[in-house]
Design an enzyme around this catalytic site. Structure first.
Site, PDB file in Angstrom:
ATOM      1  N   CYS A 263       0.934  -1.347   0.077  1.00  0.00           N
ATOM      2  CA  CYS A 263       0.120  -0.084  -0.139  1.00  0.00           C
ATOM      3  C   CYS A 263       0.969   1.150   0.151  1.00  0.00           C
ATOM      4  O   CYS A 263       0.355   2.314  -0.048  1.00  0.00           O
ATOM      5  CB  CYS A 263      -0.874   0.069   1.136  1.00  0.00           C
ATOM      6  SG  CYS A 263      -1.877  -1.460   1.388  1.00  0.00           S
TER       7      CYS A 263
ATOM      8  N   LYS B 162      -9.926   7.799   0.928  1.00  0.00           N
ATOM      9  CA  LYS B 162     -10.263   6.348   0.749  1.00  0.00           C
ATOM     10  C   LYS B 162     -11.605   6.275   1.217  1.00  0.00           C
ATOM     11  O   LYS B 162     -12.221   5.163   0.258  1.00  0.00           O
ATOM     12  CB  LYS B 162      -9.574   5.377   1.727  1.00  0.00           C
ATOM     13  CG  LYS B 162      -7.991   5.208   1.190  1.00  0.00           C
ATOM     14  CD  LYS B 162      -7.149   4.315   2.135  1.00  0.00           C
ATOM     15  CE  LYS B 162      -5.835   4.053   1.682  1.00  0.00           C
ATOM     16  NZ  LYS B 162      -4.907   5.162   1.774  1.00  0.00           N
TER      17      LYS B 162
ATOM     18  N   PHE C 227       1.228  -2.984   4.685  1.00  0.00           N
ATOM     19  CA  PHE C 227       1.657  -4.317   5.167  1.00  0.00           C
ATOM     20  C   PHE C 227       3.095  -4.628   4.834  1.00  0.00           C
ATOM     21  O   PHE C 227       3.627  -4.242   3.816  1.00  0.00           O
ATOM     22  CB  PHE C 227       0.652  -5.387   4.415  1.00  0.00           C
ATOM     23  CG  PHE C 227      -0.621  -5.397   4.851  1.00  0.00           C
ATOM     24  CD1 PHE C 227      -1.231  -4.695   6.012  1.00  0.00           C
ATOM     25  CD2 PHE C 227      -1.464  -6.509   4.188  1.00  0.00           C
ATOM     26  CE1 PHE C 227      -2.357  -5.031   6.413  1.00  0.00           C
ATOM     27  CE2 PHE C 227      -2.760  -6.256   4.439  1.00  0.00           C
ATOM     28  CZ  PHE C 227      -3.335  -5.775   5.605  1.00  0.00           C
TER      29      PHE C 227
ATOM     30  N   HIS D 243      -9.475   1.935  -1.421  1.00  0.00           N
ATOM     31  CA  HIS D 243      -7.957   1.435  -1.176  1.00  0.00           C
ATOM     32  C   HIS D 243      -7.565   1.174  -2.425  1.00  0.00           C
ATOM     33  O   HIS D 243      -7.780  -0.105  -2.826  1.00  0.00           O
ATOM     34  CB  HIS D 243      -7.899   0.748   0.169  1.00  0.00           C
ATOM     35  CG  HIS D 243      -6.528   0.854   0.579  1.00  0.00           C
ATOM     36  ND1 HIS D 243      -5.483   0.939  -0.421  1.00  0.00           N
ATOM     37  CD2 HIS D 243      -5.778   0.449   1.527  1.00  0.00           C
ATOM     38  CE1 HIS D 243      -4.306   0.860   0.237  1.00  0.00           C
ATOM     39  NE2 HIS D 243      -4.588   0.479   1.508  1.00  0.00           N
TER      40      HIS D 243
ATOM     41  N   HIS E 286      -3.486   7.930   5.632  1.00  0.00           N
ATOM     42  CA  HIS E 286      -3.515   6.534   5.035  1.00  0.00           C
ATOM     43  C   HIS E 286      -5.017   5.979   5.154  1.00  0.00           C
ATOM     44  O   HIS E 286      -5.625   5.385   4.468  1.00  0.00           O
ATOM     45  CB  HIS E 286      -2.525   5.622   5.640  1.00  0.00           C
ATOM     46  CG  HIS E 286      -2.391   4.244   4.993  1.00  0.00           C
ATOM     47  ND1 HIS E 286      -2.072   4.176   3.638  1.00  0.00           N
ATOM     48  CD2 HIS E 286      -2.682   2.807   5.333  1.00  0.00           C
ATOM     49  CE1 HIS E 286      -2.076   2.939   3.371  1.00  0.00           C
ATOM     50  NE2 HIS E 286      -2.517   2.333   4.090  1.00  0.00           N
TER      51      HIS E 286
ATOM     52  N   GLU F 136      -2.540   5.372  13.254  1.00  0.00           N
ATOM     53  CA  GLU F 136      -2.261   6.639  12.286  1.00  0.00           C
ATOM     54  C   GLU F 136      -2.483   7.892  13.455  1.00  0.00           C
ATOM     55  O   GLU F 136      -1.740   8.910  13.430  1.00  0.00           O
ATOM     56  CB  GLU F 136      -2.724   6.585  11.271  1.00  0.00           C
ATOM     57  CG  GLU F 136      -2.393   7.885  10.306  1.00  0.00           C
ATOM     58  CD  GLU F 136      -2.907   7.794   8.906  1.00  0.00           C
ATOM     59  OE1 GLU F 136      -2.421   8.269   8.097  1.00  0.00           O
ATOM     60  OE2 GLU F 136      -3.715   7.026   8.710  1.00  0.00           O
TER      61      GLU F 136
END
Length: 403
Positions: free
Chosen positions: A162, A326, A390, A331, A294, A305
């Site tokens: 990502c 998003k 990830f 995403h 994010h 976050e």
């Protein structure tokens, strides 16, 4: 060190097939997430996504090209055409020899992979098309952009889940800043919205069945999207010498690794990347007015976050605006940072902050100004774009208003 500016932008995503349409949708807080229209969707537990609807590839590409271009490559080329046309650059001679393309992508040609697995395993065929490998490889989009626009300099693909687009754009930025290249094409793309792609993500049990609601207490997971965002990064004096329209200045970046867990995010790793981008940009924390988060809509990401932002900014965190687009476009995995950079450009250039839509309940563990549900007008000098992947791989970009 050279100053680096953005002189062109292009996109196609669930909100629109161009930058103006996408920014209009962001300003209106429009949701591009809807029922998926893919083969065997009834076999999926997750049936929603930020899918590009109404797209006819035959309108953009001929039959020979479509035999070579997976959907993610098609999206990339559409976005690149818009970005390079806006920039006004034509690549020839020394400019072509030194300019290149660095793109982010995570899954490669997932549609091609899915179709050919079906052909071999379900239909029992023993042969596949001879172009399957060049069609599905992760670097296909970067290679086709380089060929279409005569980019003969450094060209490659970055794959860090990502954070792929932010890592790619950081590399392109550094090449222009260091003087290696006068201009670079950068961004990213993804198209995983096929049966196998969605089914794989279902296995993680982090997906929402109804909506993406980042930072809202009743959030229940992320929603996949697809599309591409592509930009022209150019050395400032080169851009000024030809009278280019400058959208924003890239001021700095930072990257970090959590080095802790393959899927669970780390507050410390995220904070190091945010702090590093501020330091690299040579600015103070108080100059940052907006963060494109994010913001996946998962419990783990949003809380981590928020905590990282609070740690880095201290008392200034209460004055920051932070939103997750998003919630509107989904995403885009490897392409997400590229599409989200558009919201940062809109913030510093137009003074409009894209909202976090779907926000219904305050979460005390995400106690930030998340610009809920409606866009906001505000003058922003510096914006950050966060990407936390990830594998614990983080990349943050800092954009400045160009005056």
């Amino acid at each position: 060190m050279n100053r680096v500016v953005i002189t062109g932008a292009g996109t196609i995503n669930a909100l629109g097939a161009s930058v103006p349409k996408t920014l209009e949708a962001m300003r209106e807080g429009r949701c591009g997430i809807s029922q998926l229209e893919i083969r065997d969707v009834e076999r999926l537990a997750i049936q929603i996504g930020g899918q590009v609807k109404g797209y006819e590839p035959e309108e953009a590409f001929n039959r020979q090209q479509l035999a070579l271009y997976d959907r993610f490559t098609q999206f990339t080329l559409i976005a690149a055409r818009e970005a390079i046309a806006q920039s006004g650059l034509e690549f020839s001679g020394d400019l072509a020899a030194r300019s290149g393309v660095v793109l982010g992508n995570s899954g490669g040609g997932m549609t091609t992979l899915d179709d050919n697995y079906r052909s071999v395993y379900e239909d029992g065929k023993n042969r596949v098309h001879p172009f399957v490998v060049p069609k599905l490889m992760n670097n296909a989009a970067a290679s086709h952009v380089s060929m279409e626009f005569n980019l003969k300099g450094p060209s490659f693909t970055v794959s860090t889940a990502c954070a792929s687009s932010n890592h790619a754009m950081a590399q392109a930025f550094q090449m222009v800043r260091s003087g290696m290249s006068p201009a670079m094409i950068s961004g990213g793309s993804e198209s995983m919205l096929c049966f196998g792609g969605v089914k794989a993500w279902e296995g993680l049990r982090v997906m929402s069945k109804d909506a993406c609601r980042p930072f809202s207490a009743n959030r229940n997971g992320m929603v996949q999207g697809e599309g591409a965002g592509v930009f022209v990064f150019e050395e400032l004096e080169h851009a000024k010498s030809r009278g280019a329209d400058i959208l924003a200045e890239i001021a700095g970046f930072a990257m970090s690794s959590d080095a802790s867990d393959i899927v669970m995010p780390s507050k410390q790793g995220a904070a190091r990347a945010i702090k590093g981008a501020i330091q690299d940009a040579g600015i103070s924390r108080e100059e940052v007015g907006y963060i494109n988060a994010h913001g996946t809509g998962t419990a783990a990401n949003d809380k981590t976050e928020s905590a990282a932002v609070a740690d880095v900014f201290g008392a200034h965190a209460d004055k920051l605006m932070i939103s997750s687009t998003k919630s509107m476009h989904g995403h885009l995995i490897g392409g997400t940072g590229a599409v989200e950079l558009l919201a940062c450009i809109m913030a510093v250039r137009d003074g409009i902050i894209a909202p976090t839509i779907g926000y219904e309940e305050p979460d005390p563990e995400c106690a930030l100004d998340v610009v809920p549900n409606e866009a906001r007008e505000a003058q922003v000098e510096v914006a950050l774009s966060n990407a936390f992947a990830f594998g614990g791989l983080n990349a943050v970009l800092a954009l400045k208003r160009f005056a």
